[in-house]
Design a protein around this motif. Sequence first.
Motif, PDB file in Angstrom:
ATOM      1  N   ASP A 167       0.881  -1.173   0.000  1.00  0.00           N
ATOM      2  CA  ASP A 167       0.000   0.000   0.000  1.00  0.00           C
ATOM      3  C   ASP A 167       0.916   1.220   0.000  1.00  0.00           C
ATOM      4  O   ASP A 167       1.383   1.668   1.052  1.00  0.00           O
ATOM      5  CB  ASP A 167      -0.904  -0.009   1.236  1.00  0.00           C
ATOM      6  CG  ASP A 167      -1.893   1.151   1.248  1.00  0.00           C
ATOM      7  OD1 ASP A 167      -1.618   2.182   0.610  1.00  0.00           O
ATOM      8  OD2 ASP A 167      -2.926   1.046   1.930  1.00  0.00           O
ATOM      9  N   ARG A 168       1.192   1.737  -1.167  1.00  0.00           N
ATOM     10  CA  ARG A 168       2.189   2.799  -1.320  1.00  0.00           C
ATOM     11  C   ARG A 168       1.757   4.098  -0.661  1.00  0.00           C
ATOM     12  O   ARG A 168       2.575   4.822  -0.098  1.00  0.00           O
ATOM     13  CB  ARG A 168       2.474   3.014  -2.807  1.00  0.00           C
ATOM     14  CG  ARG A 168       2.914   1.737  -3.522  1.00  0.00           C
ATOM     15  CD  ARG A 168       3.131   1.950  -5.003  1.00  0.00           C
ATOM     16  NE  ARG A 168       3.474   0.694  -5.672  1.00  0.00           N
ATOM     17  CZ  ARG A 168       3.815   0.602  -6.946  1.00  0.00           C
ATOM     18  NH1 ARG A 168       3.835   1.690  -7.703  1.00  0.00           N
ATOM     19  NH2 ARG A 168       4.116  -0.567  -7.480  1.00  0.00           N
ATOM     20  N   GLN A 169       0.477   4.413  -0.749  1.00  0.00           N
ATOM     21  CA  GLN A 169      -0.004   5.691  -0.220  1.00  0.00           C
ATOM     22  C   GLN A 169       0.115   5.756   1.300  1.00  0.00           C
ATOM     23  O   GLN A 169       0.531   6.780   1.849  1.00  0.00           O
ATOM     24  CB  GLN A 169      -1.456   5.917  -0.640  1.00  0.00           C
ATOM     25  CG  GLN A 169      -2.017   7.272  -0.187  1.00  0.00           C
ATOM     26  CD  GLN A 169      -3.434   7.498  -0.693  1.00  0.00           C
ATOM     27  OE1 GLN A 169      -4.014   6.634  -1.343  1.00  0.00           O
ATOM     28  NE2 GLN A 169      -3.983   8.663  -0.398  1.00  0.00           N
ATOM     29  N   GLN A 170      -0.244   4.656   1.981  1.00  0.00           N
ATOM     30  CA  GLN A 170      -0.216   4.665   3.440  1.00  0.00           C
ATOM     31  C   GLN A 170       1.050   4.025   4.017  1.00  0.00           C
ATOM     32  O   GLN A 170       1.179   3.913   5.240  1.00  0.00           O
ATOM     33  CB  GLN A 170      -1.440   3.933   3.993  1.00  0.00           C
ATOM     34  CG  GLN A 170      -2.758   4.584   3.620  1.00  0.00           C
ATOM     35  CD  GLN A 170      -3.917   3.917   4.327  1.00  0.00           C
ATOM     36  OE1 GLN A 170      -4.292   4.287   5.438  1.00  0.00           O
ATOM     37  NE2 GLN A 170      -4.484   2.895   3.684  1.00  0.00           N
ATOM     38  N   CYS A 171       1.971   3.623   3.155  1.00  0.00           N
ATOM     39  CA  CYS A 171       3.217   2.966   3.582  1.00  0.00           C
ATOM     40  C   CYS A 171       2.917   1.773   4.480  1.00  0.00           C
ATOM     41  O   CYS A 171       3.362   1.693   5.638  1.00  0.00           O
ATOM     42  CB  CYS A 171       4.139   3.956   4.284  1.00  0.00           C
ATOM     43  SG  CYS A 171       4.968   5.087   3.154  1.00  0.00           S
ATOM     44  N   LEU A 172       2.159   0.821   3.940  1.00  0.00           N
ATOM     45  CA  LEU A 172       1.821  -0.412   4.635  1.00  0.00           C
ATOM     46  C   LEU A 172       2.156  -1.597   3.745  1.00  0.00           C
ATOM     47  O   LEU A 172       2.049  -1.513   2.519  1.00  0.00           O
ATOM     48  CB  LEU A 172       0.318  -0.463   4.968  1.00  0.00           C
ATOM     49  CG  LEU A 172      -0.253   0.616   5.873  1.00  0.00           C
ATOM     50  CD1 LEU A 172      -1.769   0.517   5.910  1.00  0.00           C
ATOM     51  CD2 LEU A 172       0.312   0.488   7.282  1.00  0.00           C
ATOM     52  N   ILE A 173       2.572  -2.686   4.358  1.00  0.00           N
ATOM     53  CA  ILE A 173       2.739  -3.936   3.629  1.00  0.00           C
ATOM     54  C   ILE A 173       1.862  -4.990   4.296  1.00  0.00           C
ATOM     55  O   ILE A 173       1.680  -4.981   5.510  1.00  0.00           O
ATOM     56  CB  ILE A 173       4.200  -4.409   3.565  1.00  0.00           C
ATOM     57  CG1 ILE A 173       4.737  -4.737   4.969  1.00  0.00           C
ATOM     58  CG2 ILE A 173       5.071  -3.385   2.876  1.00  0.00           C
ATOM     59  CD1 ILE A 173       6.113  -5.394   4.946  1.00  0.00           C
ATOM     60  N   GLN A 174       1.305  -5.881   3.491  1.00  0.00           N
ATOM     61  CA  GLN A 174       0.459  -6.946   4.031  1.00  0.00           C
ATOM     62  C   GLN A 174       1.305  -8.190   4.258  1.00  0.00           C
ATOM     63  O   GLN A 174       1.916  -8.711   3.328  1.00  0.00           O
ATOM     64  CB  GLN A 174      -0.692  -7.260   3.074  1.00  0.00           C
ATOM     65  CG  GLN A 174      -1.671  -8.271   3.623  1.00  0.00           C
ATOM     66  CD  GLN A 174      -2.919  -8.403   2.768  1.00  0.00           C
ATOM     67  OE1 GLN A 174      -4.036  -8.259   3.226  1.00  0.00           O
ATOM     68  NE2 GLN A 174      -2.708  -8.675   1.488  1.00  0.00           N
ATOM     69  N   LEU A 175       1.350  -8.645   5.502  1.00  0.00           N
ATOM     70  CA  LEU A 175       2.136  -9.817   5.866  1.00  0.00           C
ATOM     71  C   LEU A 175       1.221 -11.008   6.071  1.00  0.00           C
ATOM     72  O   LEU A 175       0.218 -10.921   6.782  1.00  0.00           O
ATOM     73  CB  LEU A 175       2.923  -9.545   7.151  1.00  0.00           C
ATOM     74  CG  LEU A 175       4.029  -8.488   7.053  1.00  0.00           C
ATOM     75  CD1 LEU A 175       4.617  -8.211   8.430  1.00  0.00           C
ATOM     76  CD2 LEU A 175       5.125  -8.929   6.089  1.00  0.00           C
ATOM     77  N   ARG A 176       1.562 -12.113   5.434  1.00  0.00           N
ATOM     78  CA  ARG A 176       0.839 -13.371   5.599  1.00  0.00           C
ATOM     79  C   ARG A 176       1.812 -14.369   6.220  1.00  0.00           C
ATOM     80  O   ARG A 176       2.755 -14.800   5.580  1.00  0.00           O
ATOM     81  CB  ARG A 176       0.313 -13.870   4.253  1.00  0.00           C
ATOM     82  CG  ARG A 176      -0.791 -12.979   3.682  1.00  0.00           C
ATOM     83  CD  ARG A 176      -1.143 -13.274   2.236  1.00  0.00           C
ATOM     84  NE  ARG A 176      -0.063 -12.875   1.333  1.00  0.00           N
ATOM     85  CZ  ARG A 176       0.558 -13.693   0.504  1.00  0.00           C
ATOM     86  NH1 ARG A 176       0.229 -14.963   0.456  1.00  0.00           N
ATOM     87  NH2 ARG A 176       1.507 -13.251  -0.285  1.00  0.00           N
ATOM     88  N   GLU A 177       1.555 -14.699   7.480  1.00  0.00           N
ATOM     89  CA  GLU A 177       2.516 -15.496   8.233  1.00  0.00           C
ATOM     90  C   GLU A 177       1.902 -16.785   8.755  1.00  0.00           C
ATOM     91  O   GLU A 177       0.824 -17.193   8.325  1.00  0.00           O
ATOM     92  CB  GLU A 177       3.104 -14.640   9.367  1.00  0.00           C
ATOM     93  CG  GLU A 177       3.880 -13.431   8.844  1.00  0.00           C
ATOM     94  CD  GLU A 177       4.548 -12.632   9.927  1.00  0.00           C
ATOM     95  OE1 GLU A 177       5.710 -12.237   9.734  1.00  0.00           O
ATOM     96  OE2 GLU A 177       3.925 -12.396  10.979  1.00  0.00           O
ATOM     97  N   LYS A 178       2.592 -17.415   9.710  1.00  0.00           N
ATOM     98  CA  LYS A 178       2.174 -18.734  10.183  1.00  0.00           C
ATOM     99  C   LYS A 178       0.789 -18.656  10.821  1.00  0.00           C
ATOM    100  O   LYS A 178       0.371 -17.616  11.325  1.00  0.00           O
ATOM    101  CB  LYS A 178       3.189 -19.290  11.173  1.00  0.00           C
ATOM    102  CG  LYS A 178       3.251 -18.581  12.516  1.00  0.00           C
ATOM    103  CD  LYS A 178       4.229 -19.288  13.422  1.00  0.00           C
ATOM    104  CE  LYS A 178       4.226 -18.704  14.818  1.00  0.00           C
ATOM    105  NZ  LYS A 178       5.146 -19.406  15.725  1.00  0.00           N
ATOM    106  N   GLY A 179       0.105 -19.804  10.792  1.00  0.00           N
ATOM    107  CA  GLY A 179      -1.252 -19.837  11.294  1.00  0.00           C
ATOM    108  C   GLY A 179      -2.238 -19.154  10.366  1.00  0.00           C
ATOM    109  O   GLY A 179      -3.360 -18.838  10.765  1.00  0.00           O
ATOM    110  N   GLU A 180      -1.812 -18.905   9.110  1.00  0.00           N
ATOM    111  CA  GLU A 180      -2.643 -18.251   8.104  1.00  0.00           C
ATOM    112  C   GLU A 180      -3.120 -16.871   8.567  1.00  0.00           C
ATOM    113  O   GLU A 180      -4.202 -16.414   8.220  1.00  0.00           O
ATOM    114  CB  GLU A 180      -3.838 -19.142   7.734  1.00  0.00           C
ATOM    115  CG  GLU A 180      -3.406 -20.477   7.148  1.00  0.00           C
ATOM    116  CD  GLU A 180      -4.576 -21.352   6.722  1.00  0.00           C
ATOM    117  OE1 GLU A 180      -5.728 -20.993   7.050  1.00  0.00           O
ATOM    118  OE2 GLU A 180      -4.339 -22.380   6.066  1.00  0.00           O
ATOM    119  N   THR A 181      -2.296 -16.210   9.383  1.00  0.00           N
ATOM    120  CA  THR A 181      -2.628 -14.862   9.827  1.00  0.00           C
ATOM    121  C   THR A 181      -2.281 -13.857   8.734  1.00  0.00           C
ATOM    122  O   THR A 181      -1.319 -14.045   7.980  1.00  0.00           O
ATOM    123  CB  THR A 181      -1.863 -14.488  11.106  1.00  0.00           C
ATOM    124  OG1 THR A 181      -0.440 -14.571  10.856  1.00  0.00           O
ATOM    125  CG2 THR A 181      -2.213 -15.434  12.244  1.00  0.00           C
TER     126      THR A 181
END
Length: 321
Positions: A178-192
Amino acid sequence: MGLSPQDLLSDARPRTVPTFAEYIERVGDAISPGTRRAYDPYWRRVLAVWGDRRLDQPTALEIKQLAERTKNAALVRGNSRGGRSAAENMITALRCVYRHAVADGLITDAANPAARVMKPRRLASTRRALSDVQLGEVVAVASTTGNDPALDALLLRLHTETACRRGGALALRPVDLDRQQCLIQLREKGETVRWQPVSPTLMRYLREHADERGATEDRAPLLRYRNGTPLTRRRYDYLWTRLGKHLAWVATQQVSMHWIRHTTLTWVERNFGYAVAKAFAGHTGRGDAGTTATYVRADLHEVARPVAALTSEPHPLVGSA
């Protein structure tokens, strides 16, 4: 007719209990790829010794004996704990199989032998936060040595800013930025899945990396080698093996990328409190904090404040908090 009420309630057709060889493959298809990858080494050992046995044949004692043999056969590394983790993982892998067998009605919950085997008590972790000097040494060596110092420097910055796990970094895709809000989406263990703030500089580096290395498809892996091949876990092994050759303390203490997670989260907790550190880490369980944790959850704006302080850069979410 000679029938009792119990006879009418029960299934008159007996179910054949499958062998481990027949059932483990079916269980593997029902769990996430990450979980299967973790259990596979232990399931292979089970298949080697019990492949032709039915699930209802091994006793709790036999499972304990198998766990003990797995413990004694564990590879000895610099950070080994006497094979305790191997024994624990064996029991956990078997519990997964038996949990599905109970759900399928193949055995009863009371007949589950793995549930009656105690896991070894976990010892305190030897991981700890790195000092500023140590972290500086790691970054300096990573960014000036090896066959792709730019990639390794980016990896270290990503893990330092976000405290993400290795799986979260490898799963990152261009669509997760998310370039505008400087966020990255993390998909980690436990399908979180969660959104994590990053600095404008790191966002720019990630975008440039994707453009330069051919990560043009939105849902394709973002982190790549110079030839455009997606990054694998082997890069982390190569990186920390190389760092250990230049920094003796890294090899002696078996430092890994998870130590970077410890370092960042320790700094966040000391400076911004437990609730912010919990959200920063992506922890969703209550743990030992009890019910109170439900009411003191930190939001994205609060998680962005440590990022701004850590990088000395303004963050879009901090100004709008």
